[in-house]
Scaffold this motif. Structure first.
Motif, PDB file in Angstrom:
ATOM      1  N   GLU A  10      -2.974   4.225   2.872  1.00 23.23           N
ATOM      2  CA  GLU A  10      -3.275   3.398   1.706  1.00 23.23           C
ATOM      3  C   GLU A  10      -2.728   4.018   0.429  1.00 23.23           C
ATOM      4  OE1 GLU A  10      -7.488   3.025   1.854  1.00 23.23           O
ATOM      5  OE2 GLU A  10      -7.473   1.441   3.373  1.00 23.23           O
ATOM      6  N   GLN A  11      -2.852   5.324   0.314  1.00 22.91           N
ATOM      7  CA  GLN A  11      -2.321   6.021  -0.852  1.00 22.91           C
ATOM      8  C   GLN A  11      -0.807   5.890  -0.923  1.00 22.91           C
ATOM      9  OE1 GLN A  11      -5.132   6.510  -2.820  1.00 22.91           O
ATOM     10  NE2 GLN A  11      -4.207   8.452  -3.373  1.00 22.91           N
ATOM     11  N   ASN A  12      -0.154   6.057   0.225  1.00 23.72           N
ATOM     12  CA  ASN A  12       1.307   5.947   0.268  1.00 23.72           C
ATOM     13  C   ASN A  12       1.762   4.537  -0.092  1.00 23.72           C
ATOM     14  OD1 ASN A  12       1.366   8.602   1.086  1.00 23.72           O
ATOM     15  ND2 ASN A  12       1.629   8.141   3.269  1.00 23.72           N
ATOM     16  N   SER A  13       0.980   3.545   0.360  1.00 24.49           N
ATOM     17  CA  SER A  13       1.333   2.158   0.071  1.00 24.49           C
ATOM     18  C   SER A  13       1.269   1.880  -1.429  1.00 24.49           C
ATOM     19  CB  SER A  13       0.393   1.218   0.825  1.00 24.49           C
ATOM     20  OG  SER A  13       0.657  -0.123   0.507  1.00 24.49           O
ATOM     21  N   ARG A  14       0.210   2.389  -2.089  1.00 23.49           N
ATOM     22  CA  ARG A  14       0.090   2.188  -3.528  1.00 23.49           C
ATOM     23  C   ARG A  14       1.198   2.909  -4.282  1.00 23.49           C
ATOM     24  NH1 ARG A  14      -5.666   2.044  -2.520  1.00 23.49           N
ATOM     25  NH2 ARG A  14      -5.821   4.316  -2.629  1.00 23.49           N
ATOM     26  N   SER A  15       1.535   4.073  -3.823  1.00 23.63           N
ATOM     27  CA  SER A  15       2.610   4.820  -4.473  1.00 23.63           C
ATOM     28  C   SER A  15       3.938   4.085  -4.354  1.00 23.63           C
ATOM     29  CB  SER A  15       2.731   6.216  -3.848  1.00 23.63           C
ATOM     30  OG  SER A  15       1.554   6.963  -4.041  1.00 23.63           O
ATOM     31  N   SER A  16       4.164   3.466  -3.178  1.00 18.26           N
ATOM     32  CA  SER A  16       5.404   2.722  -2.964  1.00 18.26           C
ATOM     33  C   SER A  16       5.481   1.519  -3.897  1.00 18.26           C
ATOM     34  CB  SER A  16       5.502   2.258  -1.507  1.00 18.26           C
ATOM     35  OG  SER A  16       5.519   3.366  -0.639  1.00 18.26           O
ATOM     36  N   GLU A  17       4.337   0.857  -4.086  1.00 17.35           N
ATOM     37  CA  GLU A  17       4.314  -0.291  -4.986  1.00 17.35           C
ATOM     38  C   GLU A  17       4.627   0.122  -6.415  1.00 17.35           C
ATOM     39  OE1 GLU A  17       0.527  -2.100  -4.555  1.00 17.35           O
ATOM     40  OE2 GLU A  17       0.911  -2.848  -2.528  1.00 17.35           O
ATOM     41  N   LEU A  18       4.069   1.258  -6.844  1.00 19.79           N
ATOM     42  CA  LEU A  18       4.353   1.736  -8.194  1.00 19.79           C
ATOM     43  C   LEU A  18       5.809   2.133  -8.345  1.00 19.79           C
ATOM     44  CD1 LEU A  18       1.150   3.857  -8.923  1.00 19.79           C
ATOM     45  CD2 LEU A  18       1.792   1.695  -9.957  1.00 19.79           C
ATOM     46  N   ASP A  19       6.359   2.771  -7.293  1.00 19.36           N
ATOM     47  CA  ASP A  19       7.766   3.172  -7.356  1.00 19.36           C
ATOM     48  C   ASP A  19       8.692   1.967  -7.447  1.00 19.36           C
ATOM     49  OD1 ASP A  19       6.979   5.792  -7.209  1.00 19.36           O
ATOM     50  OD2 ASP A  19       7.282   5.971  -5.039  1.00 19.36           O
ATOM     51  N   ALA A  20       8.268   0.873  -6.796  1.00 19.61           N
ATOM     52  CA  ALA A  20       9.114  -0.322  -6.792  1.00 19.61           C
ATOM     53  C   ALA A  20       8.972  -1.137  -8.080  1.00 19.61           C
ATOM     54  CB  ALA A  20       8.769  -1.202  -5.591  1.00 19.61           C
ATOM     55  N   MET A  21       7.980  -0.809  -8.893  1.00 24.56           N
ATOM     56  CA  MET A  21       7.741  -1.578 -10.116  1.00 24.56           C
ATOM     57  C   MET A  21       8.690  -1.134 -11.219  1.00 24.56           C
ATOM     58  SD  MET A  21       4.176  -1.916 -12.255  1.00 24.56           S
ATOM     59  CE  MET A  21       3.294  -2.396 -10.779  1.00 24.56           C
ATOM     60  N   ASP A  22       9.311  -2.110 -11.860  1.00 25.83           N
ATOM     61  CA  ASP A  22      10.208  -1.844 -12.976  1.00 25.83           C
ATOM     62  C   ASP A  22       9.401  -1.890 -14.273  1.00 25.83           C
ATOM     63  OD1 ASP A  22      12.179  -1.574 -14.817  1.00 25.83           O
ATOM     64  OD2 ASP A  22      13.273  -3.393 -14.270  1.00 25.83           O
ATOM     65  N   LEU A  23       9.042  -0.707 -14.778  1.00 23.17           N
ATOM     66  CA  LEU A  23       8.208  -0.641 -15.967  1.00 23.17           C
ATOM     67  C   LEU A  23       8.965  -0.998 -17.243  1.00 23.17           C
ATOM     68  CD1 LEU A  23       6.171   2.599 -15.194  1.00 23.17           C
ATOM     69  CD2 LEU A  23       5.517   0.225 -14.792  1.00 23.17           C
ATOM     70  N   THR A  24      10.275  -1.133 -17.161  1.00 24.29           N
ATOM     71  CA  THR A  24      11.062  -1.491 -18.352  1.00 24.29           C
ATOM     72  C   THR A  24      11.231  -3.006 -18.490  1.00 24.29           C
ATOM     73  OG1 THR A  24      13.172  -1.370 -17.154  1.00 24.29           O
ATOM     74  CG2 THR A  24      12.330   0.671 -18.129  1.00 24.29           C
ATOM     75  N   ARG A  25      10.806  -3.753 -17.452  1.00 24.46           N
ATOM     76  CA  ARG A  25      10.987  -5.196 -17.478  1.00 24.46           C
ATOM     77  C   ARG A  25      10.005  -5.847 -18.458  1.00 24.46           C
ATOM     78  NH1 ARG A  25      10.203  -8.530 -12.005  1.00 24.46           N
ATOM     79  NH2 ARG A  25       8.033  -8.076 -12.510  1.00 24.46           N
ATOM     80  N   THR A  26      10.436  -6.913 -19.126  1.00 32.89           N
ATOM     81  CA  THR A  26       9.562  -7.657 -20.033  1.00 32.89           C
ATOM     82  C   THR A  26       8.393  -8.240 -19.245  1.00 32.89           C
ATOM     83  OG1 THR A  26      11.457  -8.251 -21.397  1.00 32.89           O
ATOM     84  CG2 THR A  26       9.434  -9.551 -21.680  1.00 32.89           C
ATOM     85  N   PRO A  27       7.166  -8.038 -19.702  1.00 35.00           N
ATOM     86  CA  PRO A  27       6.007  -8.549 -18.952  1.00 35.00           C
ATOM     87  C   PRO A  27       5.955 -10.066 -18.966  1.00 35.00           C
ATOM     88  CG  PRO A  27       5.327  -7.745 -21.098  1.00 35.00           C
ATOM     89  CD  PRO A  27       6.761  -7.341 -20.937  1.00 35.00           C
ATOM     90  N   TYR A  28       5.285 -10.611 -17.939  1.00 34.79           N
ATOM     91  CA  TYR A  28       5.099 -12.063 -17.900  1.00 34.79           C
ATOM     92  C   TYR A  28       4.256 -12.493 -19.097  1.00 34.79           C
ATOM     93  CZ  TYR A  28       6.782 -11.879 -13.081  1.00 34.79           C
ATOM     94  OH  TYR A  28       7.547 -11.686 -11.973  1.00 34.79           O
ATOM     95  N   PRO A  29       4.596 -13.577 -19.756  1.00 35.52           N
ATOM     96  CA  PRO A  29       3.785 -14.025 -20.906  1.00 35.52           C
ATOM     97  C   PRO A  29       2.402 -14.491 -20.462  1.00 35.52           C
ATOM     98  CG  PRO A  29       5.420 -15.688 -20.311  1.00 35.52           C
ATOM     99  CD  PRO A  29       5.737 -14.476 -19.481  1.00 35.52           C
ATOM    100  N   LEU A  30       1.390 -14.067 -21.190  1.00 37.62           N
ATOM    101  CA  LEU A  30       0.039 -14.522 -20.896  1.00 37.62           C
ATOM    102  C   LEU A  30      -0.114 -15.958 -21.375  1.00 37.62           C
ATOM    103  CD1 LEU A  30      -2.019 -11.387 -21.986  1.00 37.62           C
ATOM    104  CD2 LEU A  30      -1.450 -12.100 -19.662  1.00 37.62           C
ATOM    105  N   PRO A  31      -0.750 -16.810 -20.574  1.00 34.57           N
ATOM    106  CA  PRO A  31      -0.909 -18.212 -21.000  1.00 34.57           C
ATOM    107  C   PRO A  31      -1.797 -18.301 -22.238  1.00 34.57           C
ATOM    108  CG  PRO A  31      -2.233 -17.760 -19.047  1.00 34.57           C
ATOM    109  CD  PRO A  31      -1.361 -16.561 -19.259  1.00 34.57           C
TER     110      PRO A  31
END
Length: 344
Positions: free
Chosen positions: A81-102
């Motif tokens: 479970e820890q490895n899975s969460r780490s993989s998700e964070l690694d795959a996340m592009d933190l420089t991307r513009t966030p989705y606009p909140l409605p």
């Protein structure tokens, strides 16, 4: 193979296990050791055949083995479970513009109420509020309603606990009487609030709705002062080309009284189905405060005079946004409310 040898072999296998690479492999290990046909269950079956004098010592070894197996499997699960969460964070592009909140939306009645208050505030009117559960004096008696006036009947007004003196206010004029009792003139107030009347709910009527009333009392106040305020309000709310007309009417608390029409903001006064081809639409009632009302509230009617006006917020909202069903304002239909996202 004896039970001691099985325990030793399983213990060795468990201690030598490495972290499984996925959930499928982890499930295979769990089934191998902990299922009904697993290795641990075989040991427990053999334990039943152990002589009584040896059960105590071997029982402790079996329990230790069971604890070891379960702890090891749980550790592997947590690590995956820890490895899975780490993989998700690694795959996340933190420089991307966030989705606009409605965006949320304000209720149309609140929008129009605030616009009305803002117009009168610029003329020096202060907000005054009062209770929605009122007594007969402030709602009717002090406002010059006759004892047999239809508004005092139960089919027109909600009375509380069958009491003839406690009721849900039918207009925000009750706030005006409270202010007149407590404050010396000059008085310049605007009273927004919810009111209640015993009416059948339909597209054109409701048992509760919202009003804004204004009151100005001072020395030498005239009907011309009222007319100028009404014209200013209409042009600020509906546009600079808006025209007004005043028609004689009757209200117990004002004399003389009038109803005000504005030139239809849809057809510009030319005539359409909305204004019933008259070019005019009624929006409020008004008049000079009756001398009996001033006296009932302890104000010298020889020295002071004043005007009052009142309008339904739903009515003004109908005109501004062409809403033809009053029930929409209280049903909280998201599809209706989302149409006002861009209005501020």
């Amino acid at each position: 193979m004896t039970i001691q040898e099985k325990i030793a072999e399983i213990t060795k296998e468990i201690n030598s296990l490495t972290q499984p690479e996925n959930q499928e492999r982890l499930e295979e290990l769990r089934l191998k050791y902990l299922s009904k046909k697993g290795a641990l269950n075989d040991v427990i079956k053999d334990f039943k055949e152990v002589p009584k004098e040896s059960k105590r010592e071997l029982g402790m070894q079996v329990n230790e083995l069971k604890t070891l197996v379960m702890t090891r499997i749980e550790h592997f699960k947590h690590q995956l479970e820890q490895n899975s969460r780490s993989s998700e964070l690694d795959a996340m592009d933190l420089t991307r513009t966030p989705y606009p909140l409605p965006l949320g939306s304000r209720h149309p009645l609140n929008i129009v109420r605030d616009q009305i208050i803002s117009i009168f505030a610029r003329l020096g009117f202060n907000i005054a509020e009062g209770p929605e559960i009122e007594d007969d004096w402030h709602v009717f008696e002090s406002l010059n309603f006759a004892p047999d006036h239809p508004a005092r009947d139960m089919q027109d007004t909600f009375f509380v606990s069958h009491s003839p003196d406690i009721l849900l206010r039918t207009h925000t004029s009750s706030v005006q009487t409270r202010i007149m009792e407590e404050q010396e003139p000059p008085i310049r107030i605007i009273c927004p609030g919810r009111v209640y009347r015993n009416e059948s709910i339909s597209a054109r009527a409701h048992c509760f709705f919202h009003q804004v009333e204004a009151l100005y009392i001072a020395e030498h106040v005239t009907f011309q002062d009222l007319r100028q305020v009404l014209l200013h309000f209409a042009q600020q709310m509906f546009g600079p080309d808006t025209k007004i007309r005043l028609r004689p009417s009757y209200f117990p608390f004002t004399e003389p009284s009038a109803e005000m029409d504005i030139s239809c903001n849809i057809c510009g006064g030319e005539g359409c189905s909305f204004c019933k081809h008259t070019g005019w639409v009624e929006i409020l009632g008004c008049g000079m405060v009756d001398r009996n009302v001033l006296e009932a509230c302890g104000i010298d009617c020889e020295k002071y005079s004043g005007y009052a006006l009142g309008m339904g917020i739903e009515r003004i909202t109908n005109l501004k946004y062409s809403v033809n069903d009053l029930r929409l304002f209280s049903e909280n239909d998201i599809r209706f409310l989302e149409q006002f996202k861009s209005v501020r």
